[in-house]
Design a protein around this motif. Structure first.
Motif, PDB file in Angstrom:
ATOM      1  N   PRO A   1       0.810  -1.225   0.000  1.00 37.37           N
ATOM      2  CA  PRO A   1       0.000   0.000   0.000  1.00 37.37           C
ATOM      3  C   PRO A   1       0.842   1.273   0.000  1.00 37.37           C
ATOM      4  CG  PRO A   1      -0.819  -1.567   1.622  1.00 37.37           C
ATOM      5  CD  PRO A   1       0.497  -2.088   1.148  1.00 37.37           C
ATOM      6  N   ASP A   2       0.243   2.339  -0.499  1.00 36.78           N
ATOM      7  CA  ASP A   2       0.854   3.662  -0.362  1.00 36.78           C
ATOM      8  C   ASP A   2       0.924   4.038   1.115  1.00 36.78           C
ATOM      9  OD1 ASP A   2       0.663   4.373  -3.346  1.00 36.78           O
ATOM     10  OD2 ASP A   2      -1.414   3.940  -2.820  1.00 36.78           O
ATOM     11  N   ASN A   3      -0.164   3.790   1.819  1.00 33.64           N
ATOM     12  CA  ASN A   3      -0.276   4.122   3.236  1.00 33.64           C
ATOM     13  C   ASN A   3      -0.344   2.807   4.014  1.00 33.64           C
ATOM     14  OD1 ASN A   3      -0.704   5.482   5.641  1.00 33.64           O
ATOM     15  ND2 ASN A   3      -2.912   5.607   5.340  1.00 33.64           N
ATOM     16  N   GLN A   4       0.768   2.376   4.576  1.00 29.44           N
ATOM     17  CA  GLN A   4       0.866   1.025   5.140  1.00 29.44           C
ATOM     18  C   GLN A   4       0.436   0.996   6.604  1.00 29.44           C
ATOM     19  OE1 GLN A   4       4.650  -0.750   3.927  1.00 29.44           O
ATOM     20  NE2 GLN A   4       4.481   0.316   1.973  1.00 29.44           N
TER      21      GLN A   4
ATOM     22  N   GLY B   1       6.205   5.800  16.654  1.00 29.31           N
ATOM     23  CA  GLY B   1       6.818   5.727  15.340  1.00 29.31           C
ATOM     24  C   GLY B   1       5.884   5.654  14.158  1.00 29.31           C
ATOM     25  N   LEU B   2       4.584   5.831  14.367  1.00 28.74           N
ATOM     26  CA  LEU B   2       3.635   5.666  13.262  1.00 28.74           C
ATOM     27  C   LEU B   2       3.940   6.589  12.089  1.00 28.74           C
ATOM     28  CD1 LEU B   2      -0.149   5.186  13.261  1.00 28.74           C
ATOM     29  CD2 LEU B   2       0.764   7.233  12.171  1.00 28.74           C
ATOM     30  N   ARG B   3       4.143   7.860  12.358  1.00 26.75           N
ATOM     31  CA  ARG B   3       4.323   8.817  11.262  1.00 26.75           C
ATOM     32  C   ARG B   3       5.581   8.489  10.451  1.00 26.75           C
ATOM     33  NH1 ARG B   3       2.043  14.245  10.304  1.00 26.75           N
ATOM     34  NH2 ARG B   3       0.889  13.954  12.241  1.00 26.75           N
ATOM     35  N   ALA B   4       6.670   8.165  11.131  1.00 22.77           N
ATOM     36  CA  ALA B   4       7.906   7.820  10.432  1.00 22.77           C
ATOM     37  C   ALA B   4       7.749   6.516   9.654  1.00 22.77           C
ATOM     38  CB  ALA B   4       9.060   7.705  11.423  1.00 22.77           C
ATOM     39  N   ALA B   5       7.029   5.552  10.224  1.00 27.43           N
ATOM     40  CA  ALA B   5       6.849   4.263   9.555  1.00 27.43           C
ATOM     41  C   ALA B   5       6.017   4.409   8.287  1.00 27.43           C
ATOM     42  CB  ALA B   5       6.186   3.272  10.504  1.00 27.43           C
ATOM     43  N   LEU B   6       4.962   5.218   8.334  1.00 27.85           N
ATOM     44  CA  LEU B   6       4.139   5.404   7.141  1.00 27.85           C
ATOM     45  C   LEU B   6       4.926   6.098   6.038  1.00 27.85           C
ATOM     46  CD1 LEU B   6       0.610   6.319   8.540  1.00 27.85           C
ATOM     47  CD2 LEU B   6       1.531   4.084   7.921  1.00 27.85           C
ATOM     48  N   ARG B   7       5.772   7.038   6.411  1.00 29.20           N
ATOM     49  CA  ARG B   7       6.604   7.706   5.399  1.00 29.20           C
ATOM     50  C   ARG B   7       7.632   6.736   4.826  1.00 29.20           C
ATOM     51  NH1 ARG B   7       5.652  12.748   4.458  1.00 29.20           N
ATOM     52  NH2 ARG B   7       4.650  14.122   5.976  1.00 29.20           N
ATOM     53  N   ALA B   8       8.210   5.887   5.656  1.00 27.42           N
ATOM     54  CA  ALA B   8       9.148   4.883   5.156  1.00 27.42           C
ATOM     55  C   ALA B   8       8.437   3.898   4.236  1.00 27.42           C
ATOM     56  CB  ALA B   8       9.804   4.148   6.317  1.00 27.42           C
ATOM     57  N   GLY B   9       7.212   3.536   4.586  1.00 30.86           N
ATOM     58  CA  GLY B   9       6.446   2.625   3.757  1.00 30.86           C
ATOM     59  C   GLY B   9       6.164   3.188   2.383  1.00 30.86           C
ATOM     60  N   ALA B  10       5.963   4.515   2.312  1.00 30.69           N
ATOM     61  CA  ALA B  10       5.731   5.148   1.013  1.00 30.69           C
ATOM     62  C   ALA B  10       6.939   4.960   0.103  1.00 30.69           C
ATOM     63  CB  ALA B  10       5.423   6.634   1.201  1.00 30.69           C
ATOM     64  N   GLU B  11       8.133   4.992   0.679  1.00 32.74           N
ATOM     65  CA  GLU B  11       9.338   4.799  -0.130  1.00 32.74           C
ATOM     66  C   GLU B  11       9.444   3.356  -0.620  1.00 32.74           C
ATOM     67  OE1 GLU B  11      12.424   6.098   2.470  1.00 32.74           O
ATOM     68  OE2 GLU B  11      11.882   8.225   2.301  1.00 32.74           O
ATOM     69  N   ILE B  12       9.060   2.391   0.216  1.00 37.45           N
ATOM     70  CA  ILE B  12       9.070   0.989  -0.200  1.00 37.45           C
ATOM     71  C   ILE B  12       8.050   0.774  -1.318  1.00 37.45           C
ATOM     72  CG2 ILE B  12       8.599  -1.376   0.541  1.00 37.45           C
ATOM     73  CD1 ILE B  12       9.615  -0.544   3.325  1.00 37.45           C
ATOM     74  N   GLN B  13       6.886   1.409  -1.196  1.00 30.75           N
ATOM     75  CA  GLN B  13       5.869   1.285  -2.247  1.00 30.75           C
ATOM     76  C   GLN B  13       6.411   1.818  -3.566  1.00 30.75           C
ATOM     77  OE1 GLN B  13       3.995   3.608  -4.087  1.00 30.75           O
ATOM     78  NE2 GLN B  13       2.387   2.231  -4.844  1.00 30.75           N
ATOM     79  N   ALA B  14       7.102   2.950  -3.525  1.00 32.19           N
ATOM     80  CA  ALA B  14       7.664   3.522  -4.746  1.00 32.19           C
ATOM     81  C   ALA B  14       8.703   2.579  -5.360  1.00 32.19           C
ATOM     82  CB  ALA B  14       8.300   4.873  -4.443  1.00 32.19           C
ATOM     83  N   LEU B  15       9.508   1.948  -4.523  1.00 32.10           N
ATOM     84  CA  LEU B  15      10.501   1.001  -5.018  1.00 32.10           C
ATOM     85  C   LEU B  15       9.826  -0.214  -5.652  1.00 32.10           C
ATOM     86  CD1 LEU B  15      13.501   0.225  -5.233  1.00 32.10           C
ATOM     87  CD2 LEU B  15      13.292  -0.817  -2.951  1.00 32.10           C
ATOM     88  N   ALA B  16       8.718  -0.668  -5.051  1.00 34.16           N
ATOM     89  CA  ALA B  16       8.006  -1.833  -5.584  1.00 34.16           C
ATOM     90  C   ALA B  16       7.487  -1.588  -6.993  1.00 34.16           C
ATOM     91  CB  ALA B  16       6.849  -2.201  -4.660  1.00 34.16           C
TER      92      ALA B  16
END
Length: 273
Positions: free
Chosen positions: A145-148, A223-238
């Motif tokens: 997801p974009d927003n994990q 850590g929710l806010r930082a984790a969601l932003r990190a997840g956005a980067e993983i989504q972009a890589l995917a």
């Protein structure tokens, strides 16, 4: 008044927004998303509103982003450009709801998929029909997801199962794992949500905004806010993977065919039965 977003005030201090693209299963075009954000922000500054309900017209809450071209730029608000633009934009959109002073209640029935589930997640309270179907099928052939939100709301094991299968869960299961607060029979959902909104609206905004913020700050410290932003980067890589590029190429031949190709082996969503 917009024809794709309806607004009414069904009770004192209660604003209600209705996604109104039922023929498209309330697909989230950028036009609709822009109007939702604008309406939520207008309610946040209106002294006659203390809580907002967000629901969908027709058969469902929302089946996700408008993959038929409605999600193309321009976007509802500025997000820094570059790789991962879209996923960062989506996460920032969810934070726009998260950071409002006044509570937002999601009223979910029918399909609540992909971007629709992300919109629901951004709400402060979520009430669902027992037979609602909540899922993120793009994990099957496109990306996470974009927003994990999954591990934050649902916990490790339920989140992992949803992420590794793309299967939907019904409203009862959504409550059990923590996506939603409560589930009701579909014919009672609207009345129950309105009753809860009226209870929430009994508390003045100057107090309620602190109540809301205290819970959010606790989640952010974990850590929710930082984790969601990190997840956005993983989504972009995917999205750079071969499977993801092949999936997007299929959309050029039609959204329905691409979704059927994605879900056919699972026998669910559009391909069920």
């Amino acid at each position: 008044m917009s024809d794709i977003l309806l607004t009414d005030d069904p009770a004192p201090f209660v604003r209600r927004l209705t996604l109104n693209r039922p023929e498209k299963r309330n697909a989230l075009s950028n036009d609709l998303r822009a109007q939702v954000f604008a309406a939520l922000e207008a309610a946040d500054t209106d002294p006659q509103v203390r809580v907002t309900i967000l629901r969908g017209a027709g058969s469902c809450f929302s089946a996700g982003y408008d993959l038929g071209g409605g999600a193309a730029p321009p976007y509802p608000f500025h997000t820094a450009a570059g790789a991962g633009h879209w996923s960062r934009h989506v996460v920032e959109g969810c934070f726009r709801v998260w950071d409002l002073a006044k509570p937002v209640i999601g009223q979910v029935h029918g399909w609540c998929l992909a971007g629709g589930s992300e919109l629901g997640t951004a709400c402060d309270l979520v009430y669902v029909a027992e037979d609602a179907q909540i899922g993120y099928p793009p994990v099957r052939m496109m990306s996470p997801p974009d927003n994990q939100f999954h591990p934050w709301l649902c916990g490790l094991r339920p989140a992992m199962e949803m992420m590794l299968t793309g299967d939907a869960i019904d409203g009862v299961e959504a409550v059990r794992v923590g996506f939603a607060n409560r589930a009701f029979p579909a014919d009672r959902l609207e009345a129950e949500v309105l009753a809860m909104a009226e209870r929430v609206a009994k508390i003045p905004t100057d107090v309620q905004q602190m109540n809301k913020r205290s819970v959010h700050r606790a989640m952010e410290i974990m850590g929710l806010r930082a984790a969601l932003r990190a997840g956005a980067e993983i989504q972009a890589l995917a999205l750079t993977t071969e499977s993801s590029r092949e999936t997007f190429a299929r959309f050029a031949d039609g959204v329905s065919q691409a979704l059927d190709a994605r879900d056919g082996a699972f026998g669910d969503y559009r391909t069920k039965g």
